[in-house]
Design an enzyme around this catalytic site. Structure first.
Site, PDB file in Angstrom:
ATOM      1  N   LYS A   9       0.704  -1.137  -0.067  1.00 58.63           N
ATOM      2  CA  LYS A   9      -0.013  -0.103  -0.044  1.00 58.63           C
ATOM      3  C   LYS A   9       1.083   1.214  -0.072  1.00 58.63           C
ATOM      4  O   LYS A   9       2.164   1.180   0.204  1.00 58.63           O
ATOM      5  CB  LYS A   9      -0.943   0.086   1.403  1.00 58.63           C
ATOM      6  CG  LYS A   9      -1.969  -1.234   1.071  1.00 58.63           C
ATOM      7  CD  LYS A   9      -2.713  -1.462   2.535  1.00 58.63           C
ATOM      8  CE  LYS A   9      -3.904  -2.198   2.469  1.00 58.63           C
ATOM      9  NZ  LYS A   9      -4.628  -2.501   3.893  1.00 58.63           N
ATOM     10  N   TYR A  49     -12.052  -2.785  -3.554  1.00 57.53           N
ATOM     11  CA  TYR A  49     -12.602  -3.097  -2.437  1.00 57.53           C
ATOM     12  C   TYR A  49     -14.051  -3.018  -2.143  1.00 57.53           C
ATOM     13  O   TYR A  49     -14.600  -2.862  -1.363  1.00 57.53           O
ATOM     14  CB  TYR A  49     -11.921  -1.891  -1.121  1.00 57.53           C
ATOM     15  CG  TYR A  49     -10.657  -2.296  -0.794  1.00 57.53           C
ATOM     16  CD1 TYR A  49     -10.337  -3.514   0.186  1.00 57.53           C
ATOM     17  CD2 TYR A  49      -9.473  -1.375  -1.139  1.00 57.53           C
ATOM     18  CE1 TYR A  49      -9.167  -3.742   0.227  1.00 57.53           C
ATOM     19  CE2 TYR A  49      -8.218  -1.445  -0.447  1.00 57.53           C
ATOM     20  CZ  TYR A  49      -7.986  -2.741   0.333  1.00 57.53           C
ATOM     21  OH  TYR A  49      -6.579  -3.138   0.845  1.00 57.53           O
ATOM     22  N   PHE A  57     -15.594   2.462   7.173  1.00 59.30           N
ATOM     23  CA  PHE A  57     -14.020   3.021   7.053  1.00 59.30           C
ATOM     24  C   PHE A  57     -13.908   2.961   5.496  1.00 59.30           C
ATOM     25  O   PHE A  57     -12.795   3.178   5.092  1.00 59.30           O
ATOM     26  CB  PHE A  57     -13.159   2.147   7.606  1.00 59.30           C
ATOM     27  CG  PHE A  57     -13.192   0.560   7.333  1.00 59.30           C
ATOM     28  CD1 PHE A  57     -12.561   0.179   6.147  1.00 59.30           C
ATOM     29  CD2 PHE A  57     -13.909  -0.062   8.209  1.00 59.30           C
ATOM     30  CE1 PHE A  57     -12.658  -1.275   5.994  1.00 59.30           C
ATOM     31  CE2 PHE A  57     -14.089  -1.477   8.083  1.00 59.30           C
ATOM     32  CZ  PHE A  57     -13.531  -2.044   6.686  1.00 59.30           C
ATOM     33  N   ARG A  85      -1.158 -14.593   3.775  1.00 62.92           N
ATOM     34  CA  ARG A  85      -1.783 -13.925   5.231  1.00 62.92           C
ATOM     35  C   ARG A  85      -1.198 -14.135   6.259  1.00 62.92           C
ATOM     36  O   ARG A  85      -1.206 -13.126   7.106  1.00 62.92           O
ATOM     37  CB  ARG A  85      -3.508 -14.420   4.899  1.00 62.92           C
ATOM     38  CG  ARG A  85      -4.335 -14.185   4.009  1.00 62.92           C
ATOM     39  CD  ARG A  85      -4.837 -12.893   3.830  1.00 62.92           C
ATOM     40  NE  ARG A  85      -5.855 -12.778   4.857  1.00 62.92           N
ATOM     41  CZ  ARG A  85      -6.812 -11.754   4.727  1.00 62.92           C
ATOM     42  NH1 ARG A  85      -6.657 -10.679   3.854  1.00 62.92           N
ATOM     43  NH2 ARG A  85      -7.594 -11.439   5.969  1.00 62.92           N
ATOM     44  N   THR A  91      -5.188  -8.231  10.340  1.00 63.17           N
ATOM     45  CA  THR A  91      -5.663  -6.764   9.939  1.00 63.17           C
ATOM     46  C   THR A  91      -5.108  -5.654  10.602  1.00 63.17           C
ATOM     47  O   THR A  91      -4.543  -4.655  10.368  1.00 63.17           O
ATOM     48  CB  THR A  91      -7.240  -6.764   9.701  1.00 63.17           C
ATOM     49  OG1 THR A  91      -7.380  -7.861   8.710  1.00 63.17           O
ATOM     50  CG2 THR A  91      -7.549  -5.602   8.965  1.00 63.17           C
ATOM     51  N   ARG A 102       3.181  -6.742   9.216  1.00 56.60           N
ATOM     52  CA  ARG A 102       2.045  -5.590   9.835  1.00 56.60           C
ATOM     53  C   ARG A 102       2.919  -5.588  11.220  1.00 56.60           C
ATOM     54  O   ARG A 102       2.639  -4.522  11.780  1.00 56.60           O
ATOM     55  CB  ARG A 102       0.430  -5.906   9.819  1.00 56.60           C
ATOM     56  CG  ARG A 102       0.052  -5.654   8.475  1.00 56.60           C
ATOM     57  CD  ARG A 102      -1.394  -6.159   8.290  1.00 56.60           C
ATOM     58  NE  ARG A 102      -2.061  -5.729   6.971  1.00 56.60           N
ATOM     59  CZ  ARG A 102      -2.985  -6.581   6.892  1.00 56.60           C
ATOM     60  NH1 ARG A 102      -3.575  -7.502   7.369  1.00 56.60           N
ATOM     61  NH2 ARG A 102      -3.717  -5.942   5.558  1.00 56.60           N
ATOM     62  N   ASN A 112      -1.777  -0.143   7.451  1.00 55.37           N
ATOM     63  CA  ASN A 112      -1.297  -1.245   7.548  1.00 55.37           C
ATOM     64  C   ASN A 112      -0.394  -2.243   6.651  1.00 55.37           C
ATOM     65  O   ASN A 112      -0.278  -3.297   6.563  1.00 55.37           O
ATOM     66  CB  ASN A 112      -2.353  -2.473   8.092  1.00 55.37           C
ATOM     67  CG  ASN A 112      -3.408  -2.521   7.087  1.00 55.37           C
ATOM     68  OD1 ASN A 112      -3.383  -1.989   6.056  1.00 55.37           O
ATOM     69  ND2 ASN A 112      -4.384  -3.326   7.593  1.00 55.37           N
ATOM     70  N   HIS A 115      -1.457  -5.464   1.359  1.00 53.79           N
ATOM     71  CA  HIS A 115      -2.790  -6.096   1.141  1.00 53.79           C
ATOM     72  C   HIS A 115      -2.451  -7.762   0.836  1.00 53.79           C
ATOM     73  O   HIS A 115      -1.600  -7.701   0.038  1.00 53.79           O
ATOM     74  CB  HIS A 115      -3.903  -5.467   0.141  1.00 53.79           C
ATOM     75  CG  HIS A 115      -4.600  -6.463  -0.507  1.00 53.79           C
ATOM     76  ND1 HIS A 115      -5.981  -6.570   0.169  1.00 53.79           N
ATOM     77  CD2 HIS A 115      -4.673  -7.148  -1.660  1.00 53.79           C
ATOM     78  CE1 HIS A 115      -6.738  -7.518  -0.685  1.00 53.79           C
ATOM     79  NE2 HIS A 115      -6.278  -8.001  -1.678  1.00 53.79           N
ATOM     80  N   GLU A 126      -8.830 -10.678  -7.900  1.00 55.94           N
ATOM     81  CA  GLU A 126      -7.920  -9.555  -7.727  1.00 55.94           C
ATOM     82  C   GLU A 126      -7.151  -9.570  -9.064  1.00 55.94           C
ATOM     83  O   GLU A 126      -6.657  -8.356  -9.482  1.00 55.94           O
ATOM     84  CB  GLU A 126      -7.377  -9.335  -6.488  1.00 55.94           C
ATOM     85  CG  GLU A 126      -8.469  -9.314  -5.269  1.00 55.94           C
ATOM     86  CD  GLU A 126      -8.034  -9.359  -4.155  1.00 55.94           C
ATOM     87  OE1 GLU A 126      -8.849  -9.264  -2.939  1.00 55.94           O
ATOM     88  OE2 GLU A 126      -6.928  -9.741  -3.667  1.00 55.94           O
TER      89      GLU A 126
HETATM   90  N1  UDP Z   1      -9.469  -1.270   7.510  1.00 60.23           N
HETATM   91  C1  UDP Z   1      -9.913  -0.198   8.256  1.00 60.23           C
HETATM   92  N2  UDP Z   1     -10.506  -0.081   9.493  1.00 60.23           N
HETATM   93  C2  UDP Z   1     -11.180  -1.413   9.838  1.00 60.23           C
HETATM   94  C3  UDP Z   1     -10.876  -2.527   8.880  1.00 60.23           C
HETATM   95  C4  UDP Z   1     -10.304  -2.511   7.854  1.00 60.23           C
HETATM   96  O1  UDP Z   1      -9.057   1.167   7.744  1.00 60.23           O
HETATM   97  O2  UDP Z   1     -11.936  -1.242  10.771  1.00 60.23           O
HETATM   98  C5  UDP Z   1      -8.871  -1.159   6.218  1.00 60.23           C
HETATM   99  C6  UDP Z   1      -7.403  -1.877   6.472  1.00 60.23           C
HETATM  100  O3  UDP Z   1      -6.415  -1.195   5.740  1.00 60.23           O
HETATM  101  C7  UDP Z   1      -7.343  -3.234   5.905  1.00 60.23           C
HETATM  102  C8  UDP Z   1      -8.521  -2.951   4.753  1.00 60.23           C
HETATM  103  O4  UDP Z   1      -9.360  -1.795   5.276  1.00 60.23           O
HETATM  104  O5  UDP Z   1      -6.248  -3.907   5.443  1.00 60.23           O
HETATM  105  C9  UDP Z   1      -9.218  -4.143   4.155  1.00 60.23           C
HETATM  106  O6  UDP Z   1      -9.767  -4.798   5.248  1.00 60.23           O
HETATM  107  P1  UDP Z   1     -10.144  -6.214   5.419  1.00 60.23           P
HETATM  108  O7  UDP Z   1     -11.051  -6.465   6.468  1.00 60.23           O
HETATM  109  O8  UDP Z   1     -10.330  -6.939   4.159  1.00 60.23           O
HETATM  110  O9  UDP Z   1      -8.858  -6.582   5.959  1.00 60.23           O
HETATM  111  P2  UDP Z   1      -7.333  -7.463   5.372  1.00 60.23           P
HETATM  112  O10 UDP Z   1      -7.961  -8.364   4.399  1.00 60.23           O
HETATM  113  O11 UDP Z   1      -6.721  -6.208   4.582  1.00 60.23           O
HETATM  114  O12 UDP Z   1      -6.656  -7.946   6.597  1.00 60.23           O
HETATM  115 MG    MG Z   2      -9.409  -8.129   2.844  1.00 64.80          MG
END
Ligand code: UDP
Ligand code: MG
Length: 148
Positions: A9, A49, A57, A85, A91, A102, A112, A115, A126
């Protein structure tokens, strides 16, 4: 062989973590199949997204992704989606274990760093979105040294 879409990111690019992150996937044994530095438009970030469009958010997330260039990658290998992952970590960096990307390099959930696709099906979608031109069809000569 399974593939995952991994994106560094804008904060990861700005913080000079590109080499460190690529090294972690390379050293694990995964194979790089696609790589580009790109700035994406709002509509493209919203498509990436789209599953999260109802989340509070969402707007901030889209602003974050368009705030600077990102590194889009395709990594290949056995179980690369789930293992990717794990390499990335939870996350919320507050919950990400030390040793994960992370856990080592981030503090706030909205910054964070990286992705990674959450399923083989998301990875397929994707990769099609980010690499419509296709990826590079090469095979690593290390295969017999990494897989039994
Ligand atoms: N995110 C955020 N606030 C939240 C949850 C997610 O800003 O409460 C952002 C964060 O950057 C995250 C992205 O949204 O990586 C996508 O969310 P997801 O639940 O898909 O998490 P990831 O798959 O990236 O772990
Ligand atoms: Mg995700």
């Amino acid at each position: 062989m399974e593939q995952s879409f991994i994106m560094i990111k804008p904060d990861g690019v700005q913080r000079c973590l590109v080499g460190e992150i690529i090294a972690r996937f390379e050293k694990k044994g995964f194979t790089l199949k696609g790589l580009k530095l790109v700035s994406v438009e709002r509509s493209f970030a919203e498509r990436h997204y789209s599953d999260l469009s109802a989340k509070p958010f969402f707007n901030g997330l889209v602003e974050y992704i368009v705030s600077g260039p990102v590194v889009a990658m395709v990594w290949e290998g056995k179980n690369v989606v789930v293992t990717g992952r794990k390499i990335i970590g939870a996350t919320n960096p507050a919950d990400s274990a030390p040793g994960t990307i992370r856990g080592d390099f981030a503090i706030d959930i909205g910054r964070n760093v990286i992705h990674g696709s959450d399923s083989v099906e998301s990875a397929r979608k994707e990769i099609a979105l980010w690499f419509p031109e296709g990826t590079v069809g090469w095979q690593t000569s290390l295969h017999p040294w990494i897989y039994e």
